[in-house]
Motif scaffolding. Structure first.
Motif, mmCIF file in Angstrom:
data_model
loop_
_atom_site.group_PDB
_atom_site.id
_atom_site.type_symbol
_atom_site.label_atom_id
_atom_site.label_comp_id
_atom_site.label_asym_id
_atom_site.label_seq_id
_atom_site.Cartn_x
_atom_site.Cartn_y
_atom_site.Cartn_z
ATOM 1 N N TYR A 72 34.313 41.253 39.238
ATOM 2 C CA TYR A 72 34.910 42.521 39.130
ATOM 3 C C TYR A 72 35.913 42.852 38.286
ATOM 4 O O TYR A 72 36.598 41.805 37.609
ATOM 5 N N VAL B 38 36.648 46.243 47.461
ATOM 6 C CA VAL B 38 35.695 46.955 46.677
ATOM 7 C C VAL B 38 34.485 47.185 47.433
ATOM 8 O O VAL B 38 33.818 46.344 48.093
ATOM 9 N N TRP C 63 29.694 50.023 38.793
ATOM 10 C CA TRP C 63 30.167 48.620 38.655
ATOM 11 C C TRP C 63 30.563 48.504 37.178
ATOM 12 O O TRP C 63 29.751 48.692 36.222
#
Length: 735
Positions: free
Chosen positions: A249, A260, A269
């Motif tokens: 991430y 998240v 994303w």
């Protein structure tokens, strides 16, 4: 007595020869030591230069792998990402002429080391915005972000929401708007890539010229081949690094990953794109360290010192050394005079006048050379074919990760892994196969043109088959299908609203996709008409979704967080795409080496360096810079749903029309490739018209083919000269 005296005389004469033999033995010993020192020094330089080639290829390919990540992180369209990608070529072109000429007169290893530092500084600058623009914020309904306030996705009446929650949400938006200046930080990415281009400039011209100057003549081609081979390995590791970072991430280490609510399959994303740039920058620093300790000059190989029958390059070096020897006393005298401070101004004036005279001399020789070069129809036609073909290839490679993600629903991590581990080795093997075919069958000029044309023709023919290997659009209510299951015919934005969500206070700018149990994706829980939710984060489930219940195939009215997956046929189509893509990459790459040899053999030896410089300049200016931009503009036209920035304005694209994207991306590549094939056919026609059967027979027997010029002496050059002159940019200037 006379006989004995003669014998004594003969005996002493033999004895007098012995000291000469010892001195020659000593000279041979010193020469062998000098040769060992030379070989050791050039091998150290070769290892260092190979590592630098690996570093620059890794950072360049890593940038390609993060195109979609940068687009989403900074909320910018594909056309702007194309400008960022082309800034590398702009930086390279800014100083390439100065570096190529003046760099050869200075300490070349240290200039390469300085270039590595600049390149690493640019790479670090690309990653810097991550640490100054705050945490990444994606669009999500409040209940999916571990909110303590239970809110209904479908806000029929704003009074049902506690005032404190609305005020808190509005205050967060206002706070975000105050920091919205961070969205313009993509400029630092552009400047960093520009700096990368500046730092990379001295590596190839100065590094290859250094090897060519101090390597044994028969080993120069091998050393250059080793460097180019290592450069091909760099992109493999670059895309694999991009695959690894895309799994992580973007704010890893700064936020709690359990909070998240999006997955790598979500179009919002963003992976840890900045982490790879820090690694690439560190590798660039390490690659530049050895060059600060390498000498400015190495001992020249013995063959290049004494051989009077060496190549044109060796003859020039010998004459240059003689000139340096005769003028050594003048240099010493000038060095003593330069100690006086009163001569500084005079020296500066003389230097300025010398530069002016040199410029006038170059212009006097430049225009006739340019006219002679552009008067060669083979060179002009091949240059046009290369420019158009590189437009197609650069545009295709730049947006290939985006195409795979959007067309086949793959994650960025898997896409980069596939490109790095499958496509890139196919390109390397194709380039090697082209050179092997040229050597094995003794292909001449006409044969090289045929091989280059054939590889392009069959490569683009294979590319044509990819039109049938696409996936259909994802079923998104209001965009690709209506809320009742039929194809929408009205405007996409207006189609987002329907009777099933007419009682909800929804925004058409939101993108918070959920997947209904009917297999249809809805833009947001509100537009799906959901009135209740349970759970938090990724485990949130929405209930009583009125739009899900009205769908034709609907059996329930619930939905989960995230978009639905594409159809069952899509994974199989992706496999077919990979197979054809690898074969296409290999086929197109086979013609790379024959095409380059064709370029070299159809130019007079005295214009070879100049012609290669014009060729490189044209490819970068007319293909490397514009291709990513107009490919990005064309791809932007296929967007169905644009994201919105926190304070208004259009962000990055959230959903593309898969069919239109396929036709635009592959169609633009195929059209450019077809035009380049027509120019390649013209090249072959001119060659066959100007070449005689005798020339083709000589070419088939292993000698160089001709391009129809007047002097056979200018046309036939030995293989060592061909290889060396390719990487000798200052040759014409010094002659």
């Amino acid at each position: 007595m006379e006989v004995s005296s003669k014998e004594n005389t003969h005996f002493f004469s033999n004895n007098t020869i012995l000291p000469v033999d010892r001195s020659s033995f000593k000279s041979e010993s010193s020469a062998s030591k000098e040769k060992q020192a030379c070989c050791g020094g050039i091998k150290i330089f070769l290892g260092a230069l190979s590592f630098v080639y690996f570093a620059k290829a890794l950072s360049g390919s890593y940038l390609k792998s993060t195109i979609t990540q940068i687009e989403r992180r900074f909320d910018i369209p594909s056309s702007l990402v194309g400008v960022i990608d082309g800034s590398f070529e702009i930086g390279n072109l800014l100083i390439i002429i100065l570096v190529s000429y003046f760099g050869a007169k200075l300490h070349r290893p240290r200039i390469i080391g300085a270039g590595c530092l600049i390149m690493s500084a640019g790479t670090f600058l690309i990653a810097m915005p991550q640490f100054f623009m705050g945490r990444y914020r994606y669009e999500r309904f409040p209940s999916t972000i571990n909110s303590t306030v239970s809110l209904s996705p479908c806000l029929q009446d704003k009074s049902q929401t506690p005032l404190s929650a609305l005020e808190k949400s509005q205050s967060k938006i206002n706070a975000g708007c105050e920091k919205e200046a961070g969205s313009s930080m993509w400029i630092y990415v552009l400047l960093g890539n520009l700096l990368r281009g500046i730092g990379e400039t001295p590596i190839q011209p100065l590094g290859i010229a250094y090897i060519d100057d101090y390597a044994v003549e028969e080993n120069a081609a091998l050393y250059i081949g080793c460097v180019q081979t290592v450069a091909i390995i760099g992109p493999i590791f670059g895309f694999l690094l991009g695959s690894l970072c895309a799994k992580l991430y973007v704010d890893i280490g700064f936020v709690d990953l359990d909070s998240v609510t999006i997955s790598p399959k979500d179009v919002q994303w963003v992976g840890a794109w900045w982490l790879g740039y820090l690694i690439a920058g560190l590798i660039s620093i390490l690659a530049g360290i050895p060059f600060w300790f390498l000498p400015r000059h190495l001992p020249r190989p013995e063959g290049r010192k004494d051989s009077s029958t060496s190549s044109e390059h060796s003859k020039f070096i010998t004459e240059d050394n003689k000139d340096q020897g005769t003028s050594s006393w003048q240099q010493a005298k000038l060095a003593e005079m330069a100690k006086g401070k009163s001569l500084d101004i005079i020296a500066a004036v003389i230097l300025s006048l010398a530069c002016l005279l040199f410029l006038l001399f170059c212009l006097a020789d430049f225009l006739p050379s340019l006219k002679n070069l552009f008067g060669n129809p083979v060179y002009i036609l091949y240059l046009c074919a290369s420019i158009i073909q590189f437009n197609a290839l650069i545009g295709m490679v730049t947006y290939k990760p985006k195409y795979i993600e959007q067309q086949y629903g793959q994650t960025s991590s898997k896409t980069n892994f596939v490109i790095g581990l499958i496509n890139t080795p196919a390109v390397a093997f194709g380039i090697f196969s082209g050179g092997l075919i040229m050597k094995r069958f003794g292909v001449g000029v006409v044969g090289a043109a045929k091989l280059s044309l054939g590889s392009s023709f069959f490569g683009y023919l294979l590319l044509l088959s990819l039109f049938a290997m696409g996936c259909g659009n994802s079923e998104v209510a209001g965009l690709t299908v209506s809320y009742h299951g039929a194809k929408p015919v009205s405007d996409h934005e207006q189609a987002l609203f329907s009777e099933c969500n007419s009682g909800c206070s929804c925004s058409r700018n939101d993108w918070d996709p959920i997947c209904g149990e009917n297999g249809v994706t809805y833009v947001s829980p509100c537009l799906a008409g959901c009135r209740a939710s349970n759970g938090t984060g990724k485990n949130t489930v929405f209930f009583n979704c009125s739009c899900v219940g009205t769908f034709e195939s609907s059996q329930s009215s619930s939905a989960v967080v995230g978009p639905c997956q594409k159809g069952n046929k899509c994974p199989k189509m992706f496999l077919y795409f990979l197979v054809i893509s690898v074969i296409t990459s290999y086929t197109l790459s086979v013609g790379g080496t024959p095409g380059y040899i064709l370029l070299l053999r159809c130019i007079k030896p005295r214009l070879k360096s100049f012609a290669l410089g014009i060729y490189t300049l044209a490819i970068r200016v007319l293909a490397g810079i514009p291709a990513p931009v107009y490919f990005g503009v064309a791809i932007d036209t296929t967007c169905l749903k644009w994201g919105s920035k926190r304070c208004g304005g259009r962000g990055a694209c959230r959903l593309y029309d898969s069919s239109t994207l396929r036709y635009v991306y592959l169609g633009l590549t195929l059209v450019l490739g077809t035009v380049s094939i027509f120019f390649s056919v013209a090249v072959l026609w001119v060659l066959r018209k100007r070449s005689s059967p005798q020339d083709e027979t000589l070419s088939a027997s292993g000698e160089r083919g001709t391009c129809g010029t007047k002097s056979r002496k200018d046309n036939f050059v030995n293989s060592d000269q061909l290889i060396q002159s390719t990487y000798w940019p200052e040759k014409e200037t010094r002659l």
